[in-house]
Design a protein around this motif. Structure first.
Motif, PDB file in Angstrom:
ATOM      1  N   ILE A  12      -5.902  17.113  -5.986  1.00  0.00           N
ATOM      2  CA  ILE A  12      -5.830  17.808  -7.273  1.00  0.00           C
ATOM      3  C   ILE A  12      -6.843  18.944  -7.309  1.00  0.00           C
ATOM      4  CG2 ILE A  12      -6.313  17.554  -9.746  1.00  0.00           C
ATOM      5  CD1 ILE A  12      -5.007  14.788  -9.570  1.00  0.00           C
ATOM      6  N   GLY A  13      -8.052  18.686  -6.829  1.00  0.00           N
ATOM      7  CA  GLY A  13      -9.070  19.739  -6.775  1.00  0.00           C
ATOM      8  C   GLY A  13      -8.673  20.876  -5.858  1.00  0.00           C
ATOM      9  N   LEU A  16      -6.065  22.983  -7.634  1.00  0.00           N
ATOM     10  CA  LEU A  16      -6.679  23.843  -8.652  1.00  0.00           C
ATOM     11  C   LEU A  16      -7.440  25.002  -8.014  1.00  0.00           C
ATOM     12  CD1 LEU A  16      -7.955  21.171 -11.189  1.00  0.00           C
ATOM     13  CD2 LEU A  16      -6.049  22.753 -11.463  1.00  0.00           C
ATOM     14  N   ILE A  19      -5.197  27.893  -6.885  1.00  0.00           N
ATOM     15  CA  ILE A  19      -4.705  28.795  -7.923  1.00  0.00           C
ATOM     16  C   ILE A  19      -5.444  30.138  -7.830  1.00  0.00           C
ATOM     17  CG2 ILE A  19      -4.637  29.150 -10.435  1.00  0.00           C
ATOM     18  CD1 ILE A  19      -4.118  26.160 -10.709  1.00  0.00           C
ATOM     19  N   SER A  67     -11.480  31.218  -2.520  1.00  0.00           N
ATOM     20  CA  SER A  67     -10.821  30.099  -3.192  1.00  0.00           C
ATOM     21  C   SER A  67      -9.980  29.289  -2.205  1.00  0.00           C
ATOM     22  CB  SER A  67      -9.972  30.595  -4.352  1.00  0.00           C
ATOM     23  OG  SER A  67      -8.882  31.332  -3.881  1.00  0.00           O
ATOM     24  N   ALA A  71     -10.463  25.329  -1.297  1.00  0.00           N
ATOM     25  CA  ALA A  71      -9.344  24.387  -1.285  1.00  0.00           C
ATOM     26  C   ALA A  71      -9.294  23.617   0.032  1.00  0.00           C
ATOM     27  CB  ALA A  71      -8.036  25.120  -1.518  1.00  0.00           C
TER      28      ALA A  71
END
Length: 78
Positions: A12-13, A16, A19, A67, A71
């Motif tokens: 889940i992290g 996010l 994104i 980012s 991830a």
């Protein structure tokens, strides 16, 4: 059961954090669109602003790469 919950939290992290890559793509498009709008309004000044365009594109793209790295770290860090 605890391992599954931790693994779910990692994914889940990571989702996010991923994104941010899409948001960086929107930022790159925004920088290029604003440069094109300015160049069409004043074509004689467009040549002197090309370096600023590339710096803006590099900064926006670097945020996407960061980012993506976060991830990957969230998915594969132990």
């Amino acid at each position: 059961m605890e391992g599954d919950l931790a693994s779910m939290g990692q994914f889940i992290g990571a989702g996010l954090a991923a994104i941010g890559s899409g948001i960086a793509a929107v930022g790159v498009g925004n920088v290029a669109a604003n440069f094109l709008a300015g160049a069409l309004r004043n074509p004689s000044a467009a040549g002197s602003q090309t370096a600023t365009l590339f710096i803006g594109l590099a900064f926006a793209e670097a945020l996407g790469i960061f980012s993506f790295l976060v991830a990957l770290l969230l998915m594969f860090a132990v």
